[in-house]
Design a protein around this motif. Structure first.
Motif, PDB file in Angstrom:
ATOM      1  N   LEU A 168     -13.963  44.983   5.703  1.00 51.44           N
ATOM      2  CA  LEU A 168     -13.746  46.217   5.754  1.00 51.44           C
ATOM      3  C   LEU A 168     -14.892  47.023   5.913  1.00 51.44           C
ATOM      4  O   LEU A 168     -15.868  47.294   5.370  1.00 51.44           O
ATOM      5  CB  LEU A 168     -13.128  46.856   4.449  1.00 51.44           C
ATOM      6  N   GLY A 169     -15.245  47.570   7.278  1.00 53.52           N
ATOM      7  CA  GLY A 169     -16.304  48.112   7.673  1.00 53.52           C
ATOM      8  C   GLY A 169     -17.269  47.339   8.334  1.00 53.52           C
ATOM      9  O   GLY A 169     -17.632  46.171   8.293  1.00 53.52           O
ATOM     10  N   ALA A 170     -17.565  47.847   9.869  1.00 48.97           N
ATOM     11  CA  ALA A 170     -18.008  47.327  10.895  1.00 48.97           C
ATOM     12  C   ALA A 170     -19.594  47.919  11.297  1.00 48.97           C
ATOM     13  O   ALA A 170     -19.878  47.835  12.580  1.00 48.97           O
ATOM     14  CB  ALA A 170     -17.364  47.076  12.099  1.00 48.97           C
ATOM     15  N   GLY A 171     -20.247  48.170  10.237  1.00 53.45           N
ATOM     16  CA  GLY A 171     -21.651  48.454  10.472  1.00 53.45           C
ATOM     17  C   GLY A 171     -22.491  47.416  10.469  1.00 53.45           C
ATOM     18  O   GLY A 171     -21.867  46.250  10.767  1.00 53.45           O
ATOM     19  N   VAL A 172     -23.644  47.650  10.107  1.00 50.59           N
ATOM     20  CA  VAL A 172     -24.600  46.277  10.386  1.00 50.59           C
ATOM     21  C   VAL A 172     -24.365  45.075   9.416  1.00 50.59           C
ATOM     22  O   VAL A 172     -24.110  44.076   9.839  1.00 50.59           O
ATOM     23  CB  VAL A 172     -26.179  46.761   9.975  1.00 50.59           C
ATOM     24  N   ALA A 173     -23.888  45.498   8.032  1.00 54.95           N
ATOM     25  CA  ALA A 173     -23.517  44.479   7.204  1.00 54.95           C
ATOM     26  C   ALA A 173     -22.313  43.807   7.761  1.00 54.95           C
ATOM     27  O   ALA A 173     -22.083  42.786   7.534  1.00 54.95           O
ATOM     28  CB  ALA A 173     -23.530  45.023   5.782  1.00 54.95           C
ATOM     29  N   GLY A 174     -21.392  44.708   8.094  1.00 57.48           N
ATOM     30  CA  GLY A 174     -19.933  44.204   8.478  1.00 57.48           C
ATOM     31  C   GLY A 174     -20.131  43.160   9.849  1.00 57.48           C
ATOM     32  O   GLY A 174     -19.321  42.031   9.632  1.00 57.48           O
ATOM     33  N   LEU A 175     -20.859  43.786  10.689  1.00 56.48           N
ATOM     34  CA  LEU A 175     -21.087  42.869  11.849  1.00 56.48           C
ATOM     35  C   LEU A 175     -21.740  41.564  11.593  1.00 56.48           C
ATOM     36  O   LEU A 175     -21.383  40.452  12.335  1.00 56.48           O
ATOM     37  CB  LEU A 175     -21.924  43.535  13.172  1.00 56.48           C
ATOM     38  N   GLN A 176     -22.869  41.552  10.893  1.00 50.47           N
ATOM     39  CA  GLN A 176     -23.266  40.247  10.363  1.00 50.47           C
ATOM     40  C   GLN A 176     -22.258  39.319   9.642  1.00 50.47           C
ATOM     41  O   GLN A 176     -22.122  38.109   9.685  1.00 50.47           O
ATOM     42  CB  GLN A 176     -24.713  40.468   9.607  1.00 50.47           C
ATOM     43  N   ALA A 177     -21.342  39.614   8.761  1.00 54.57           N
ATOM     44  CA  ALA A 177     -20.516  39.222   7.958  1.00 54.57           C
ATOM     45  C   ALA A 177     -19.744  38.676   8.996  1.00 54.57           C
ATOM     46  O   ALA A 177     -19.122  37.451   8.608  1.00 54.57           O
ATOM     47  CB  ALA A 177     -19.763  39.889   6.856  1.00 54.57           C
ATOM     48  N   ILE A 178     -19.147  39.274  10.075  1.00 52.17           N
ATOM     49  CA  ILE A 178     -18.263  38.771  11.015  1.00 52.17           C
ATOM     50  C   ILE A 178     -18.944  37.517  11.831  1.00 52.17           C
ATOM     51  O   ILE A 178     -18.174  36.185  11.553  1.00 52.17           O
ATOM     52  CB  ILE A 178     -18.093  39.723  12.084  1.00 52.17           C
ATOM     53  N   ALA A 179     -20.222  37.701  12.150  1.00 51.05           N
ATOM     54  CA  ALA A 179     -20.677  36.469  12.628  1.00 51.05           C
ATOM     55  C   ALA A 179     -20.951  35.354  11.966  1.00 51.05           C
ATOM     56  O   ALA A 179     -20.686  34.270  12.234  1.00 51.05           O
ATOM     57  CB  ALA A 179     -22.116  36.868  13.198  1.00 51.05           C
ATOM     58  N   THR A 180     -21.086  35.592  10.666  1.00 53.50           N
ATOM     59  CA  THR A 180     -21.453  34.332   9.628  1.00 53.50           C
ATOM     60  C   THR A 180     -20.094  33.769   9.316  1.00 53.50           C
ATOM     61  O   THR A 180     -20.098  32.497   9.309  1.00 53.50           O
ATOM     62  CB  THR A 180     -22.129  35.026   8.431  1.00 53.50           C
TER      63      THR A 180
END
Length: 370
Positions: free
Chosen positions: A167-179
């Motif tokens: 939930l949330g695709a800011g900097v943290a969210g995008l890195q969470a997706i990649a990981t």
């Protein structure tokens, strides 16, 4: 310029500047004084700082000797007037402290208020630290999730991949997706900003769309308040996705306001036993009604992990990146000869300054106080 580095509070493992950063400042003619033990939790000993050219001293001596004091969180000791304090002080939540510092004659720069412009990217502490938070959130989830992340096919049977909702695709969210993708999970992502859909999909995740979101294009990359009608649609779509998710990473925060509750008790009750929620927004209240910062709460068999300071769990690299942000910001405050010079014509200097000349000077903080 004489700069001092203070030791952070007990719960914080980072330090404002590692020895490598100290060395760079000293080569430019600055003098650095470091509180004993300041870098210990970030794998930097007092001797490392001394080798870099710094002087080790007590907190009181550091403060007395320095023009500029570097401390990520609010210092635990009094700071004399006329000093310059630089850190991440969340002034929109701590207006009383800002008023107190103003009354004491301090000049305070809070880098979490730095205007988010192209020129500010090299000083953007929120992004450098959020990147770490998104990465570590997935690892925390994997460590607490009682099943595999990737799909496995073995002689003993097949294991289906974990379903992760972010939930949330800011900097943290995008890195969470990649990981999460690297670990082999199937990833879905929700964000109120349609503009991030392309980035989400480029990382291999599915974007969950909800029509009718308020325009966030002028919010500097942050989320904004939404209408009640939109919130109802949003909750319905999130509810559908959460019911199928094994892991939920929540990152939604609004500057100066309590984090929005995106995951209700009813949604959590629909998650299967053993599921995990990692709430990065825990420091500002959290995205669930049960989140407690720094704690794991189990509700109906679901672990809700309040993780408001994940960068501190990767203290060395977090400090390294934060220190580079500090070094870049200090260039705006000093002359080529190494003297301290506050240039109020610079939008980044002005935009990140909270108190100066005995008063609160930041417009947003001033409005909250008045």
């Amino acid at each position: 310029m004489i700069a001092g580095i203070l030791k952070e509070p007990q719960q914080e493992s980072r330090v404002s500047l590692l020895p490598e950063g100290v060395s760079q400042l000293i080569k430019k003619g600055h003098t650095i004084v470091v509180e004993s033990g300041a870098g210990a939790k970030a794998s930097a000993s007092d001797s490392d700082y001394e080798k870099a050219g710094a002087t080790i001293s007590s907190a009181e001596s550091v403060v007395a000797a320095s023009e500029v004091i570097l401390c990520i969180h609010q210092p635990s000791i009094p700071i004399p007037s006329s000093k310059v304090l630089i850190g991440m002080y969340q002034p929109l939540f701590h207006q009383e402290q800002m008023s107190k510092w103003a009354g004491e004659g301090l000049t305070v720069f809070s880098l979490d208020m730095l205007p988010r412009t192209t020129r500010a990217q090299s000083m953007d502490v929120l992004s450098s630290q959020a990147n770490i938070a998104g990465y570590k959130a997935v690892l925390v989830a994997a460590n607490n999730y009682p099943r595999y992340f990737p799909m496995f096919m073995t002689a003993a049977g097949s294991i289906t991949p974990a379903k992760v909702l972010i939930l949330g695709a800011g900097v943290a969210g995008l890195q969470a997706i990649a990981t999460a993708k690297r670990l082999g999970a199937v990833v879905e992502v929700f964000d109120t900003r349609p503009a991030v859909k392309e980035e989400v999909m480029s990382l291999g995740a599915k974007f969950v769309e909800v029509e009718g979101a308020a325009d966030a294009s002028k919010a500097g990359g942050y989320a904004v308040e939404q209408t009640e009608e939109y919130k109802q649609k949003q909750q319905q779509r999130i509810s559908e996705s959460i019911a199928k998710a094994d892991i939920v990473i929540t990152t939604a925060q609004i500057p100066g306001k309590k984090a929005p509750v995106l995951i209700t008790e009813a949604m959590i009750n629909n998650m299967r036993n053993g599921s995990v929620i990692v709430d990065i927004a825990a420091a500002t209240g959290g995205n669930t009604p049960f989140t407690r910062d720094g704690e794991i709460v189990i509700h109906n068999g679901v672990q809700i992990i309040g993780s408001g300071n994940l960068p501190s769990t990767m203290s060395s690299d977090a400090s390294k990146l934060y220190g580079k942000n500090i070094l870049n910001f200090l260039q705006l405050l000093t002359t080529k000869e190494g003297a301290l010079q506050l240039n109020w014509e610079d939008d980044l200097v002005k935009g990140s300054c909270i108190t100066h000349g005995g008063e609160v000077v930041h417009d947003r903080v001033k409005q909250l106080i008045s």
